[in-house]
Scaffold this motif. Structure first.
Motif, short mmCIF file in Angstrom:
data_model
loop_
_atom_site.label_atom_id
_atom_site.label_comp_id
_atom_site.label_asym_id
_atom_site.label_seq_id
_atom_site.Cartn_x
_atom_site.Cartn_y
_atom_site.Cartn_z
N ASN A 78 0.86 -1.19 0.00
CA ASN A 78 0.00 0.00 0.00
C ASN A 78 0.90 1.23 0.00
N GLN A 79 1.20 1.74 -1.19
CA GLN A 79 2.21 2.78 -1.30
C GLN A 79 1.72 3.98 -2.10
N VAL A 80 2.38 5.11 -1.85
CA VAL A 80 2.18 6.34 -2.60
C VAL A 80 3.54 6.77 -3.13
N ILE A 81 3.61 7.06 -4.42
CA ILE A 81 4.87 7.40 -5.07
C ILE A 81 4.92 8.91 -5.32
N VAL A 82 6.01 9.52 -4.93
CA VAL A 82 6.26 10.95 -5.20
C VAL A 82 7.36 11.02 -6.25
N PHE A 83 7.03 11.59 -7.40
CA PHE A 83 7.96 11.67 -8.52
C PHE A 83 8.36 13.13 -8.76
N THR A 93 5.37 15.59 -7.88
CA THR A 93 4.02 15.16 -8.21
C THR A 93 3.79 13.75 -7.69
N LEU A 94 2.52 13.40 -7.49
CA LEU A 94 2.16 12.06 -7.06
C LEU A 94 2.03 11.14 -8.27
N GLY A 95 2.44 9.90 -8.09
CA GLY A 95 2.26 8.91 -9.13
C GLY A 95 0.81 8.52 -9.27
N PRO A 96 0.46 7.76 -10.29
CA PRO A 96 -0.95 7.36 -10.50
C PRO A 96 -1.45 6.49 -9.36
N ASP A 97 -2.76 6.56 -9.10
CA ASP A 97 -3.36 5.77 -8.02
C ASP A 97 -3.65 4.36 -8.52
N GLY A 98 -2.61 3.71 -8.99
CA GLY A 98 -2.71 2.32 -9.43
C GLY A 98 -1.75 1.46 -8.62
N THR A 99 -1.64 0.20 -9.01
CA THR A 99 -0.76 -0.74 -8.30
C THR A 99 0.21 -1.36 -9.30
N GLY A 100 1.05 -2.24 -8.80
CA GLY A 100 2.02 -2.89 -9.67
C GLY A 100 1.41 -3.82 -10.70
N VAL A 101 0.18 -4.24 -10.49
CA VAL A 101 -0.50 -5.13 -11.45
C VAL A 101 -1.62 -4.38 -12.16
N GLY A 102 -1.52 -3.06 -12.22
CA GLY A 102 -2.58 -2.26 -12.82
C GLY A 102 -2.50 -2.14 -14.33
N SER A 110 13.81 11.75 -9.51
CA SER A 110 13.83 11.32 -8.12
C SER A 110 12.52 10.64 -7.78
N PHE A 111 12.60 9.53 -7.05
CA PHE A 111 11.42 8.78 -6.64
C PHE A 111 11.46 8.58 -5.13
N VAL A 112 10.32 8.85 -4.49
CA VAL A 112 10.17 8.59 -3.06
C VAL A 112 8.94 7.70 -2.88
N TYR A 113 9.14 6.55 -2.25
CA TYR A 113 8.06 5.58 -2.05
C TYR A 113 7.66 5.59 -0.58
N LEU A 114 6.40 5.90 -0.30
CA LEU A 114 5.88 5.90 1.07
C LEU A 114 5.00 4.66 1.23
N ILE A 115 5.43 3.75 2.09
CA ILE A 115 4.72 2.50 2.33
C ILE A 115 3.84 2.68 3.56
N PHE A 116 2.53 2.57 3.38
CA PHE A 116 1.57 2.73 4.48
C PHE A 116 1.14 1.36 5.01
#
Length: 427
Positions: free
Chosen positions: A45-50, A128-137, A91-97
Motif C-alpha cells: 500500500n504505497q504512494v509514489i512521489v515523482f 508530483t504524485l504517481g498514478p493511483d494504481g498498483t504494480g499489477v494495474g 527522483s522517486f520517493v516511495y511511502l509504504i503505508f
C-alpha cells in the motif's frame, strides 16, 4: 449440538429453504460486485512521489530533492517505511503505508506535507504524485497501426488525442504513452558565433521564452463597439524561431538563425518499442485505478476505443498487444466448467449407486450454495476474484462433492436401516 441443529432444521424445512435461497441470492449479488482480475494484487500500500529535474546528476538530485523530501515526509500517520531513490534527472520517493490504510486518505496526507516541503526544493522543481494504481494495474496494452505515417505524427496523435479520450473511461488511472518520437523544436547554438557577437547564452534562452507568448491588452470603444486588444506571439513554425531577435551587434539586430541552426526533431530516446520484429510502433498502456474491476475496465476501454477510432485519420487503427480480460474470462470459464462437470458427475454417481433422485438433488443444491457463500466471504474480506482464489474454489468443489456424497450416503443408509427395522417390528 449437531443433533439439535439437525432436528431444528427438519422441523423448519421451509425456513431452511428460504435461508438457503437468500444466501444464494446474496452470493450472486456479491459475485457481481466482487472485483474480477487475473493476477492477485500482492503489492504494498504505497504512494509514489515523482520529481523531475532535467540534466542533473543522481548525486545532485539526492542532495537537493530526494533527501529534503524524505526528511519532511517522515511523521505522516500510519507510514510503515519511506524509500528514496535518485537517478539521472529523476527522483522517486516511495511511502509504504499500513495495509488497512485507505489509499486516497494516504494520498491526501502526502499532498498536505508536500505543500510544506515544496519551499525546500530548488526553484522550478515541483514534485508530483504517481498514478493511483498498483504494480499489477497494467491491464491493457495497445498500438496504433498506421502504415505510411511518421512515428512523430503517430506519437503526437497518441499524446494529444487518443490518450486524453481513454483517460475519461471510469476506472482508468493513467494512459502511459510509449514509442515513437516526441516532436520538439531544436535550437543548436554555435558557441563561436555567440562569442563573436558577444551574446551570452542566458540572453538566447530569455529571448526564446519571451517571444513564445500571447499578451493581453485592454478594451477600447470605437463607434459604439467594444474591441479587445491582445498580442499573438505563439510560435507557429520554424521561421518564427529563426527570426527571433537575441541582441544587437554594431546597431545590427542579431537573430536566432545568425547564431544557431533550428530544426524539428525528436526528443532524446533511451530505447525503442518494436512489435514482433516488424518495426517500431506507437501505443499506450492503460493503468487501472486501485480497487477497480479489471474486466469491467477493459471492456469499457475497448468500447471507448471503438468511438475514438472513428476520429482517427484514414488508415489508422488500434491493435491490442496485451489484453488481460482473455486470461480473466478463461479463468472464470474454467471454474464454471469445473462446477458443471462435477455436478453432473456427482448426480450420475449418486443415481448409479443409490438409485435415489432426492439424494442427488441435495448435492446439486449444496455445491452452488457453497460457492455462493464463498463469494460472500470474498466480498466481505475484500479479496478479488483472481486465478488464486478461483483455483481455490475449483479445488474446493471436489472436497464439497466428496463430503456431500459421504453425508448423503450415510443418511440414506441410516434411513434405510430405520425403515427396515420399522417394517420388521410392524410385521
Amino acid at each position: 449440538m449437531v443433533e439439535k441443529l439437525i432436528s431444528l432444521s427438519l422441523r423448519n424445512r421451509v425456513l431452511v429453504l428460504l435461508l438457503a435461497a437468500g444466501l444464494f441470492g446474496w452470493g450472486v449479488y456479491a459475485l457481481r460486485r466482487n472485483p474480477i482480475d487475473a493476477i492477485p494484487d500482492l503489492s504494498e500500500n504505497q504512494v509514489i512521489v515523482f520529481t523531475e529535474w532535467s540534466g542533473r546528476s543522481p548525486q545532485v538530485l539526492e542532495d537537493q530533492v530526494t533527501y529534503p523530501l524524505v526528511s519532511n515526509l517522515q511523521g505522516i500517520p500510519k507510514v510503515r517505511n519511506i524509500r528514496g531513490t535518485s537517478m539521472f534527472g529523476m527522483s522517486f520517493v516511495y511511502l509504504i503505508f499500513e495495509d488497512e490504510v485507505d489509499l486516497y486518505w494516504a494520498r491526501s496526507r502526502v499532498l498536505e506535507r508536500l505543500n510544506y516541503a515544496q519551499r525546500l526544493l530548488p526553484q522550478g522543481v515541483t514534485p508530483t504524485l504517481g498514478p493511483d494504481g498498483t504494480g499489477v494495474g497494467h491491464v491493457l496494452w495497445y498500438t496504433l497501426k498506421a502504415k505510411g505515417m511518421d512515428l512523430g505524427e503517430q506519437r503526437a496523435l497518441q499524446d494529444w488525442y487518443v490518450k486524453f479520450a481513454l483517460q475519461t473511461v471510469p476506472g482508468v488511472s493513467e494512459v502511459a504513452s510509449f514509442g515513437g518520437f516526441q516532436k520538439q523544436c531544436q535550437i543548436t547554438l554555435d558557441p563561436t558565433k555567440l562569442n563573436y557577437y558577444r551574446i551570452p547564452l542566458p540572453d538566447v534562452l530569455r529571448a526564446v521564452k519571451s517571444n513564445n507568448d500571447d499578451v493581453g491588452g485592454r478594451k477600447f470603444e470605437m463607434s459604439d463597439m467594444g474591441y479587445i486588444v491582445r498580442g499573438l506571439g505563439y510560435i507557429e513554425n520554424i521561421q518564427d524561431v529563426e527570426n527571433m531577435p537575441v541582441g544587437t551587434y554594431q546597431s545590427t539586430p542579431i537573430r536566432i538563425k545568425d547564431v544557431a541552426t533550428v530544426q524539428m526533431g525528436g526528443d532524446l530516446r533511451l530505447g525503442i518499442f518494436d512489435v514482433n520484429g516488424e518495426g517500431e510502433a506507437v501505443g499506450g498502456i492503460v493503468v487501472m485505478r486501485y480497487g477497480e474491476n479489471a474486466d469491467n475496465v477493459i471492456q469499457a476501454v475497448k468500447a471507448k476505443m471503438q468511438e475514438v477510432e472513428k476520429g482517427l485519420p484514414p488508415g489508422v487503427k488500434f491493435e491490442i498487444a496485451y489484453d488481460r480480460s482473455t486470461l480473466i474470462e478463461r479463468a472464470i470459464a474454467s471454474v464454471r466448467g469445473t462446477l458443471v462437470e462435477e455436478m453432473v458427475t456427482v448426480s450420475l454417481i449418486v443415481l448409479l449407486f443409490l438409485f435415489h433422485a432426492r439424494s442427488a438433488l441435495i448435492i446439486l443444491i449444496q455445491v452452488p450454495l457453497s460457492i455462493a457463500i464463498a463469494f460472500i466471504l470474498l466480498e466481505a474480506f475484500g479479496v478479488s476474484s483472481n486465478i488464486m482464489s478461483l483455483t481455490g474454489i475449483a479445488l474446493a468443489i471436489g472436497v464439497i462433492v466428496d463430503d456431500g456424497i459421504v453425508v448423503v450416503e450415510n443418511a440414506y443408509r441410516h434411513l434405510s436401516e430405520a425403515q427396515q427395522a420399522e417394517e420388521a417390528t410392524s410385521s
